[in-house]
Design a protein around this motif. Structure first.
Motif, PDB file in Angstrom:
ATOM      1  N   ARG A   1      37.312  -9.052  22.599  1.00 47.06           N
ATOM      2  CA  ARG A   1      38.701  -9.010  22.005  1.00 47.06           C
ATOM      3  C   ARG A   1      39.547  -8.152  23.112  1.00 47.06           C
ATOM      4  NH1 ARG A   1      35.847  -7.041  17.744  1.00 47.06           N
ATOM      5  NH2 ARG A   1      34.656  -5.783  19.248  1.00 47.06           N
ATOM      6  N   VAL A   2      40.885  -8.680  22.782  1.00 50.74           N
ATOM      7  CA  VAL A   2      42.197  -8.073  23.646  1.00 50.74           C
ATOM      8  C   VAL A   2      43.042  -7.412  22.710  1.00 50.74           C
ATOM      9  CG1 VAL A   2      43.828  -8.680  25.093  1.00 50.74           C
ATOM     10  CG2 VAL A   2      41.823  -9.924  25.571  1.00 50.74           C
ATOM     11  N   LEU A   3      43.192  -6.116  23.060  1.00 49.92           N
ATOM     12  CA  LEU A   3      44.212  -5.530  22.278  1.00 49.92           C
ATOM     13  C   LEU A   3      45.529  -5.771  22.676  1.00 49.92           C
ATOM     14  CD1 LEU A   3      44.905  -3.189  20.026  1.00 49.92           C
ATOM     15  CD2 LEU A   3      44.649  -1.498  21.848  1.00 49.92           C
ATOM     16  N   LYS A   4      46.441  -6.572  22.233  1.00 46.61           N
ATOM     17  CA  LYS A   4      47.861  -6.705  22.710  1.00 46.61           C
ATOM     18  C   LYS A   4      48.909  -6.148  21.928  1.00 46.61           C
ATOM     19  CE  LYS A   4      50.150 -10.460  24.862  1.00 46.61           C
ATOM     20  NZ  LYS A   4      49.908 -10.059  26.333  1.00 46.61           N
ATOM     21  N   LEU A   5      49.550  -4.942  22.514  1.00 44.05           N
ATOM     22  CA  LEU A   5      50.530  -4.647  21.754  1.00 44.05           C
ATOM     23  C   LEU A   5      51.895  -4.713  22.608  1.00 44.05           C
ATOM     24  CD1 LEU A   5      48.722  -1.372  20.612  1.00 44.05           C
ATOM     25  CD2 LEU A   5      49.268  -3.367  19.227  1.00 44.05           C
TER      26      LEU A   5
END
Length: 204
Positions: A41-45
């Motif tokens: 998973r990539v946390l993209k904010l």
């Protein structure tokens, strides 16, 4: 007194933080997180800030900058392999085991900063797995006076420990982005006032 979160833009998020809906708690933050083909998973904010990129960059490269938006106490040795050492306790001293340390993996001036956690607080769960992830901060100029700050947390594998970390940092890094916006637009955070604020203040 409200306990400040171990936010990691760059550090570590407190396990005591409840996980709330981002749209309610952090309306300025956009969440475009996704899953890679391999299941990681990539946390993209991201958040838009009414300040030029060079001003925001200065908040990331020295101790006074970090103290203005992220933590009450910080020490920064900026450069490849350097360390950003921080604490949410105003009584902290440099080098103590309870501090948060992040290694500077890479940077491009006024554009990119990549961090990896190398020391979490003693009570932080899944610290070893968190050290396998990296946090990538991109500054993208929208105009001379407006910047989009993008935060990508990369390396959250498909495993229960990473599930827990991803949940924690989705909230904690959103908290951090809101504080970066506040400081860049309105000046340094008053940490004594912030500790009394519940829920945390938000940018308008």
């Amino acid at each position: 007194m409200k306990r400040l979160p171990y936010a990691v833009f760059f550090g570590v998020l407190s396990l005591a933080l409840a996980c709330h809906a981002l749209t309610a708690d952090f309306p300025n933050v956009q969440d475009a997180s996704y899953t890679e083909a391999n299941g990681s998973r990539v946390l993209k904010l991201s958040i838009q800030i009414d300040a030029p990129a060079d001003k925001i960059w200065q908040l990331l490269v020295n101790a006074e900058g970090w103290k203005s938006w992220a933590v009450p106490v910080a020490w920064v040795d900026f450069g490849i392999g350097g360390i950003v050492e921080t604490s949410y306790s105003d009584k902290a001293v440099r080098g103590q085991p309870g501090n948060i340390k992040n290694s500077i993996v890479a940077y491009v001036p006024e554009q990119l900063l990549v961090l990896r956690n190398v020391q979490a607080p003693p009570n932080f769960q899944h610290a070893e797995d968190f050290g396998k992830t990296v946090t990538v901060i991109n500054l993208r100029r929208i105009s001379k006076t407006r910047t989009q700050v993008e935060l990508d947390g990369v390396g959250f594998l498909n495993a229960p420990s990473f599930d827990a970390l991803l949940k924690q940092f989705r909230y904690g890094d959103s908290w951090t982005l809101e504080h970066l916006k506040r400081a860049a637009e309105r000046g340094p955070i008053d940490w004594a006032e912030e500790a009394r604020s519940d829920p945390p203040k938000q940018s308008k």
